[in-house]
Design a protein around this motif. Structure first.
Motif, mmCIF file in Angstrom:
data_model
loop_
_atom_site.group_PDB
_atom_site.id
_atom_site.type_symbol
_atom_site.label_atom_id
_atom_site.label_comp_id
_atom_site.label_asym_id
_atom_site.label_seq_id
_atom_site.Cartn_x
_atom_site.Cartn_y
_atom_site.Cartn_z
ATOM 1 N N UNK A 93 14.211 13.946 40.502
ATOM 2 C CA UNK A 93 14.836 14.477 41.700
ATOM 3 C C UNK A 93 14.490 13.538 42.846
ATOM 4 N N UNK A 94 15.340 13.465 43.833
ATOM 5 C CA UNK A 94 15.128 12.604 44.986
ATOM 6 C C UNK A 94 15.243 13.439 46.242
ATOM 7 N N UNK B 117 22.707 23.538 41.823
ATOM 8 C CA UNK B 117 22.386 22.554 40.797
ATOM 9 C C UNK B 117 23.275 21.338 40.973
ATOM 10 N N UNK B 118 22.704 20.164 40.705
ATOM 11 C CA UNK B 118 23.497 18.947 40.865
ATOM 12 C C UNK B 118 24.452 18.761 39.695
ATOM 13 N N UNK B 119 25.514 18.006 39.895
ATOM 14 C CA UNK B 119 26.391 17.695 38.777
ATOM 15 C C UNK B 119 25.586 16.990 37.695
ATOM 16 N N UNK B 120 25.836 17.321 36.470
ATOM 17 C CA UNK B 120 25.127 16.659 35.379
ATOM 18 C C UNK B 120 23.784 17.271 35.045
ATOM 19 N N UNK B 121 23.410 18.355 35.708
ATOM 20 C CA UNK B 121 22.145 19.005 35.367
ATOM 21 C C UNK B 121 22.172 19.395 33.898
ATOM 22 N N UNK B 122 21.101 19.099 33.185
ATOM 23 C CA UNK B 122 21.081 19.364 31.742
ATOM 24 C C UNK B 122 21.199 20.840 31.422
ATOM 25 N N UNK C 228 27.921 6.327 50.530
ATOM 26 C CA UNK C 228 27.544 5.397 49.486
ATOM 27 C C UNK C 228 26.081 5.598 49.080
ATOM 28 N N UNK C 229 25.215 5.891 50.059
ATOM 29 C CA UNK C 229 23.800 6.060 49.754
ATOM 30 C C UNK C 229 23.576 7.257 48.832
ATOM 31 N N UNK C 230 24.277 8.355 49.081
ATOM 32 C CA UNK C 230 24.099 9.529 48.233
ATOM 33 C C UNK C 230 24.525 9.238 46.802
ATOM 34 N N UNK C 231 25.591 8.483 46.638
ATOM 35 C CA UNK C 231 26.044 8.124 45.290
ATOM 36 C C UNK C 231 24.982 7.278 44.588
ATOM 37 N N UNK C 232 24.382 6.345 45.304
ATOM 38 C CA UNK C 232 23.323 5.503 44.728
ATOM 39 C C UNK C 232 22.104 6.341 44.359
ATOM 40 N N UNK C 233 21.701 7.242 45.244
ATOM 41 C CA UNK C 233 20.554 8.114 44.957
ATOM 42 C C UNK C 233 20.828 8.999 43.746
ATOM 43 N N UNK D 86 22.915 8.401 41.242
ATOM 44 C CA UNK D 86 22.915 7.570 40.028
ATOM 45 C C UNK D 86 21.493 7.220 39.615
ATOM 46 N N UNK D 87 20.643 6.879 40.579
ATOM 47 C CA UNK D 87 19.251 6.540 40.280
ATOM 48 C C UNK D 87 18.511 7.740 39.699
ATOM 49 N N UNK D 88 18.704 8.905 40.325
ATOM 50 C CA UNK D 88 18.034 10.117 39.854
ATOM 51 C C UNK D 88 18.475 10.471 38.447
#
Length: 106
Positions: free
Chosen positions: A16-17, A50-55, A1-6, A8-10
């Motif tokens: 980047x977090x 690269x993270x999902x959603x990277x521009x 759950x914490x990774x999902x929150x991080x 979403x915040x990022x």
């Protein structure tokens, strides 16, 4: 759950977090959760480049590789905020100033 929150915040704040853990068990749990979460994107030894959603995934990947090479060439300096040092048992900024003042007699 914490990774999902991080994540979403990022994404919401376009930042980047870095996740820092206090022990190996917490690190292992976070790493395993990250690997499971991003498995569909392909991985290297430590996860996707690269993270999902990277521009711009190609640019992001190129920057990761550039920073990794700088690190391997010992041309990187890391700066951490007080949260990292305080959790490691080091004094806060105010505590450090107070200790220095005592040491020099002011």
């Amino acid at each position: 759950a914490m990774l999902a929150e991080l994540e979403a915040f990022a994404e919401e704040h376009a930042i980047d977090v870095a996740l820092c853990t206090l022990d190996e068990a917490a690190f292992g749990a976070a790493l395993n959760a990250r690997r499971k979460r991003y498995a569909q994107y392909g991985t290297l030894s430590h996860g996707p480049l690269h993270p999902p959603g990277a521009r711009d995934p190609e640019r992001y990947t190129a920057e990761v590789r550039r920073l990794a090479n700088l690190f391997l060439d010992q041309r990187v300096s890391l700066f951490f905020g007080a949260g990292v040092s305080i959790n490691a048992g080091l004094p806060s900024w105010q505590q450090l100033i107070d200790l220095l003042a005592v040491e020099v007699g002011i």
